[in-house]
Design a protein around this motif. Structure first.
Motif, short mmCIF file in Angstrom:
data_model
loop_
_atom_site.label_atom_id
_atom_site.label_comp_id
_atom_site.label_asym_id
_atom_site.label_seq_id
_atom_site.Cartn_x
_atom_site.Cartn_y
_atom_site.Cartn_z
N HIS A 132 0.87 -1.17 0.00
CA HIS A 132 0.00 0.00 0.00
C HIS A 132 0.91 1.22 0.00
O HIS A 132 2.14 1.09 0.09
N CYS A 153 -4.77 5.83 -0.35
CA CYS A 153 -3.75 4.82 -0.62
C CYS A 153 -3.27 5.03 -2.06
O CYS A 153 -4.08 5.19 -2.97
N GLU A 203 -1.02 3.12 -3.89
CA GLU A 203 -0.39 1.99 -4.55
C GLU A 203 -1.50 0.97 -4.78
O GLU A 203 -2.18 0.60 -3.82
N TYR A 204 -1.69 0.55 -6.02
CA TYR A 204 -2.81 -0.35 -6.30
C TYR A 204 -2.71 -1.60 -5.44
O TYR A 204 -1.70 -2.31 -5.48
N CYS A 205 -3.77 -1.89 -4.65
CA CYS A 205 -3.69 -2.98 -3.68
C CYS A 205 -4.88 -3.91 -3.76
O CYS A 205 -5.15 -4.66 -2.85
N HIS A 237 -8.93 -0.62 -3.65
CA HIS A 237 -7.83 0.34 -3.50
C HIS A 237 -8.35 1.78 -3.49
O HIS A 237 -7.94 2.61 -2.68
N MET A 259 -9.67 3.15 -0.14
CA MET A 259 -8.80 3.03 1.02
C MET A 259 -8.35 4.45 1.35
O MET A 259 -7.24 4.87 1.03
CU1 CUA Z 1 -4.04 0.10 -0.21
CU2 CUA Z 1 -4.13 0.79 -2.47
#
Ligand code: CUA
Length: 339
Positions: free
Chosen positions: A175, A210, A212-214, A218, A221
């Motif tokens: 993340h 967030c 960063e692709y999670c 995502h 977030m």
């Molecule tokens: Cu956690 Cu994107």
């Protein structure tokens, strides 16, 4: 207990939806903006020079319709090649120097907690798809409570910094913690601990995301950072440190809650619910939002959430338990007593 001070901050804060890095509210943010402006100026200058030379050449040396001949063809020129190698090398060198200086300003090493340091230490754990905050130390005092999704921190005054050092970890995938007006992005990487610090002299709500692709959620977030006066922050700390209130009027709801599997994932301090997999619910109602900033924490939304979390945040790890209406109402009244 109501939170008038917090409500006031949320009400009159300056556009929390402002996510512009060009309006920084922290020393780290300011360093990053000055670097960005310098880089933009240099690269903008290069764009103008290269574009102008290109346009000039295109028009000046185009095949003229009158004679139809090509202009003189020139191969190799030592002075020109030296110039167009040396100039970019110089520019890159300057950019490396100023970037290093900015990194130096932004990445200060984390000190040890000490009495009277006015410094807050928080461990942030990124999870699919919410934020866990473990409050470790403030002003040298050990805290040791956990909350979720809304980071509270004290405001700094001129000459009296109240910094927050964050230890960033991940429980699952990568993340990235990003509150644009308070500083740059720092990744939360499984098996690694990254650090960053926050400091601002402007109280209010700061939003982030967030970065960063999670996974599926995502985009939901979201980050909420609430910066409040040291007095309000102290009050919040004291309230959050306490175990959950026991309210006898909701004992039926409490029994229902503890009979269900909620306790396998959620913790409520002072009770037998010790799950660490999902957000800590000890003071659930002190939070403004649910589902990591996605919806306001109202009775109606909380009910919808418990009834079917997947309808609100598809893919999240909380299943719908298919509670009967009465059970749902009971659990709801118990959760609402967690202030
Ligand atoms: Cu956690 Cu994107």
């Amino acid at each position: 207990m109501a939170f008038p001070a917090q409500a006031a901050i949320l009400a009159d804060c300056v556009a929390p939806e402002n996510l512009s890095i060009f309006q920084p509210a922290s020393p780290a943010g300011e360093s990053i903006v000055s670097l960005s402006m310098l880089v933009l100026a240099i690269t903008g200058g290069i764009l103008v020079v290269v574009g102008s030379v290109l346009l000039y050449c295109v028009f000046r040396f185009r095949v003229s319709s009158s004679d139809g001949k090509e202009p003189p063809q020139v191969y190799g020129s030592v002075p020109i090649e030296v110039a167009w190698t040396a100039a970019p090398a110089m520019i890159v060198f300057i950019l490396v120097l100023v970037t290093t200086r900015t990194l130096w300003e932004v990445k200060i090493p984390e000190p040890q907690p000490a009495t009277g340091d006015n410094t807050l230490f928080v461990t942030v754990v990124g999870r699919q798809w919410w934020w866990e905050y473990r409050y470790d130390y403030y002003n040298g005092r050990q805290l040791g409570f956990t909350t979720a999704n809304e980071l509270h921190m004290p405001v700094s005054a001129a000459g009296e910094p109240r910094r927050v050092y964050l230890k960033l970890k991940s429980a699952d995938v990568c993340h990235s913690f990003w509150v644009p007006r308070l500083g740059g992005k720092t990744d939360l990487i499984p098996g690694r601990v990254n650090t960053m610090w926050l400091q601002t002299e402007t109280p209010g709500l700061y939003l982030g995301q967030c970065a960063e692709y999670c996974g599926t959620q995502h985009a939901n977030m979201l980050l909420n950072v609430i910066v409040e006066s040291p007095e309000d922050f102290d009050r919040w700390l004291e309230q959050e440190s306490a175990p959950a209130l026991v309210n006898e009027t909701v004992h039926r709801g409490r029994e229902t809650f503890f009979r269900l599997s909620c306790v396998n994932c959620h913790a409520i301090r002072g009770t037998s619910a010790r799950g660490t997999y999902a957000p800590d619910l000890t003071h659930l109602m002190s939070r403004q939002t649910l589902a990591s900033g996605q919806i306001p924490n109202t009775r109606d939304n909380l009910r919808k959430w418990i009834h079917d979390p997947q309808a609100i945040k598809p893919g999240n790890l909380m299943p719908a338990f298919g509670l009967a209406e009465r059970e749902l109402d009971d659990v709801l009244s118990y959760l609402e007593s967690l202030r």
